[in-house]
Every structure is written in C-alpha cells, then in structure tokens.
Enzyme design. Structure first.
Site, PDB file in Angstrom:
ATOM      1  CG  ASN A  11      -1.696   1.231   1.434  1.00 18.81           C
ATOM      2  OD1 ASN A  11      -1.798   2.054   0.521  1.00 18.81           O
ATOM      3  ND2 ASN A  11      -2.281   1.396   2.611  1.00 18.81           N
ATOM      4  CD1 TRP A  12       3.447   1.036  -2.959  1.00 15.39           C
ATOM      5  CD2 TRP A  12       3.538   2.323  -4.793  1.00 15.39           C
ATOM      6  NE1 TRP A  12       4.173   0.367  -3.912  1.00 15.39           N
ATOM      7  CE2 TRP A  12       4.242   1.130  -5.052  1.00 15.39           C
ATOM      8  CE3 TRP A  12       3.452   3.280  -5.811  1.00 15.39           C
ATOM      9  CZ2 TRP A  12       4.862   0.872  -6.279  1.00 15.39           C
ATOM     10  CZ3 TRP A  12       4.066   3.021  -7.032  1.00 15.39           C
ATOM     11  CH2 TRP A  12       4.776   1.829  -7.261  1.00 15.39           C
ATOM     12  CE  LYS A  13       0.261   3.245   4.845  1.00 11.77           C
ATOM     13  NZ  LYS A  13       0.238   3.380   6.286  1.00 11.77           N
ATOM     14  CG  HIS A  97      -5.662   1.610   5.475  1.00  9.28           C
ATOM     15  ND1 HIS A  97      -5.203   2.522   6.391  1.00  9.28           N
ATOM     16  CD2 HIS A  97      -4.638   0.771   5.208  1.00  9.28           C
ATOM     17  CE1 HIS A  97      -3.937   2.242   6.667  1.00  9.28           C
ATOM     18  NE2 HIS A  97      -3.572   1.186   5.964  1.00  9.28           N
ATOM     19  CD  GLU A  99      -2.651   5.165   7.114  1.00 10.95           C
ATOM     20  OE1 GLU A  99      -2.676   5.260   5.871  1.00 10.95           O
ATOM     21  OE2 GLU A  99      -1.686   4.680   7.740  1.00 10.95           O
ATOM     22  CD  GLU A 167      -3.330  -2.879   7.505  1.00  7.70           C
ATOM     23  OE1 GLU A 167      -2.210  -3.101   7.055  1.00  7.70           O
ATOM     24  OE2 GLU A 167      -3.971  -1.855   7.262  1.00  7.70           O
ATOM     25  N   GLY A 173       2.767   1.843  10.967  1.00  7.67           N
ATOM     26  CA  GLY A 173       3.748   2.916  10.841  1.00  7.67           C
ATOM     27  C   GLY A 173       4.482   3.263  12.121  1.00  7.67           C
ATOM     28  CB  SER A 205       5.409  -2.130  12.117  1.00  8.22           C
ATOM     29  OG  SER A 205       5.006  -0.792  12.381  1.00  8.22           O
ATOM     30  N   GLY A 226       2.853  -1.148   4.341  1.00  9.47           N
ATOM     31  CA  GLY A 226       2.895   0.266   4.000  1.00  9.47           C
ATOM     32  C   GLY A 226       4.322   0.687   3.703  1.00  9.47           C
ATOM     33  N   GLY A 227       5.003   1.213   4.722  1.00  3.06           N
ATOM     34  CA  GLY A 227       6.333   1.795   4.530  1.00  3.06           C
ATOM     35  C   GLY A 227       7.319   0.906   3.793  1.00  3.06           C
TER      36      GLY A 227
HETATM   37  C1  PEP Z   1      -0.656  -0.039   6.306  1.00  2.06           C
HETATM   38  O1  PEP Z   1      -0.818   1.159   6.294  1.00  2.06           O
HETATM   39  O2  PEP Z   1      -1.492  -0.794   5.803  1.00  2.06           O
HETATM   40  C2  PEP Z   1       0.545  -0.557   6.939  1.00  2.06           C
HETATM   41  C3  PEP Z   1       0.567  -1.800   7.291  1.00  2.06           C
HETATM   42  O3  PEP Z   1       1.570   0.353   7.132  1.00  2.06           O
HETATM   43  P1  PEP Z   1       3.029   0.026   7.720  1.00  2.06           P
HETATM   44  O4  PEP Z   1       3.508  -1.247   7.083  1.00  2.06           O
HETATM   45  O5  PEP Z   1       3.863   1.202   7.337  1.00  2.06           O
HETATM   46  O6  PEP Z   1       2.878  -0.132   9.191  1.00  2.06           O
END
Ligand code: PEP
Length: 243
Positions: A11-13, A97, A99, A167, A173, A205, A226-227
């Site tokens: 997920n590049w957000k 999600h 967010e 999640e 994050g 994470s 994500g990251g």
């Molecule tokens: C996400 O936003 O779906 C996620 C898992 O982010 P991260 O891996 O950066 O925690």
C-alpha cells in the site's frame, strides 16, 4: 496456510511522484521474474494507477486501488468508483483502511457499501479491521474486530472475492507489532467469521526483519505492507518470506 496462496500487498498510500512510482514498479516487475511462492499486489495512489499498471504489465504482479466510492458513478467530486479502478486495470481494492476509518470518519456501514461496490465491479475487496491501542489495553481487541467484521462484511462473501487484513491501528507505521501469538489468536477469531478459504493478511510495521517469523505462522496468509513497500528490496524480501 493450507489451500490458501500467500499474498503480499504493498500500500503506497499518498507517496510517489510519477518518475519514482514508475521506477519502483519496473523494479518490482523485474524482481518478480525470479521464483516466488506468493502473489504480489501493488496499490499505488490513484494518480499512478495507469502508469504503474503499464510498468507491471506481463509481470504477474497485480494492481489495486487504495479506496473506492460506493456508487458506480455520479456527482462525487474527488472520488473514484470501483468500476473506474477496474477500468484502469485494477483487480483489487483496499477498503476500510484504518487511516480512512480514523482520519476520514469511515464507518463499518461505509466499508460494507464499498465492499459491495468492489464486488459489483468485479474486484477483490481487501477489507481492513483492527483495534486501537486503548482498545487492546482494555482487553477489547477481539470484540472490536468482531464488531467491525459484523458491520463491514456484506452477505454473499466468498473466498475468491474477499481478503481480510488484520491491521492493529497501533502497529501501523509505528515499528510496533503484536506478538505472533496475538496475531494468530486474532486471525483464528477472524477465520471463524468468514468463508472457508478466505485469506487473512497481517498488516502493521512488517519489515524484512520480522516478516519471516510473522509469515511462518499457519494462520497468516500474507501481509499488507505500507512503509516497507516503498523500497523494492524490502518489498521483495517480505515476498520471499511468504509462502
Ligand atoms: C498499512 O498502512 O497498511 C501498513 C501496514 O503500514 P506500515 O507497514 O507502514 O505499518
């Protein structure tokens, strides 16, 4: 993960300009020529879906959206329908999600409508659920996720059009992760409430260092990242740890 193929989704957000996104997609496509046991999925921002789709063409790496509107078309300024994602080459869409739940105020009812929209358009819906830190500390994580599932999942779910992503909000994050036992406990609780064969991803994470331990558990069918999905070597390393 018996009978459930691993899935690692990036997920590049709201990251990546055109040149960087295309370069990353080409790098992922190049890596995907090497043997890998899991399915790979990239969810770029809407501005890059077409260009990333071109860069991934023929690689076997799937393309997804990060959100969709519940309606197929209409006067919804700034929104994108599931049909538009399908038309742009997507096979999947992330809905619910945290967010979006926490910063855009999306409710379970909204997520349910978006899941139905995804199915209407022929997309696989990746439905996200997860508790906050306070909810976990209060001992309510399982109840919170059960309520999210009850409110977010429409009738008619099948394993081929639904993926769940657990999640925990406090793990996204932050560099924090639940114990593998806690992840497995939650996945088992989710699995009892969804159709047999439906994949459950863990997200929060995940990185190349912790991926092998998390993904080795039979309850974990893959990861939503994500990251770490913004660097090809990290994304690829997590993919290699899966399946
Ligand atoms: C996400 O936003 O779906 C996620 C898992 O982010 P991260 O891996 O950066 O925690």
């Amino acid at each position: 993960m018996p009978d459930r193929k691993g899935l690692v989704a990036g997920n590049w957000k709201m990251n990546m300009r055109r040149a960087d996104g295309i370069a990353l997609a080409h790098a992922i496509a190049e890596r995907a020529k090497e043997p890998h046991a899991c399915e790979l999925l990239v969810c770029p921002p809407a501005t890059l879906i077409a260009a990333v789709g071109e860069a991934l063409a023929g690689s076997g790496v799937a393309l997804g959206g990060q959100d969709c509107h519940a309606a197929p078309a209409g006067a919804f300024t700034g929104c994108i329908s599931a049909e538009m994602l399908k038309d742009a080459g997507c096979s999947h869409v992330i809905v619910g999600h945290s967010e979006r739940r926490h910063t855009c105020g999306e409710t379970d009812t909204d997520v349910r409508a978006k899941t139905l929209a995804a199915w209407r358009a022929g997309l696989v819906a990746i439905v996200c659920v997860g508790e906050t830190r306070l909810e976990r500390e209060a001992g309510g994580a399982l109840a919170v996720v059960a309520a999210q599932l009850a409110g977010s999942l429409p009738d008619g779910a099948t394993a081929d059009k639904l993926v769940l992503a657990y999640e925990p909000v406090w793990a996204i994050g932050t560099g924090l992760t639940p114990t593998t036992a806690d992840i497995a406990e939650m996945h088992a609780a989710i699995r009892a409430r969804i159709p047999a064969g439906t994949r459950i991803l863990y997200g929060g994470s995940v990185n190349p260092k912790n991926a092998a331990e998390i993904l080795a558990h039979g309850e974990v069918d893959g990861a939503l990242i994500g990251g770490a999905s913004l660097k090809v070597e990290d994304f690829w390393a997590i993919g290699q740890a899966c399946g």
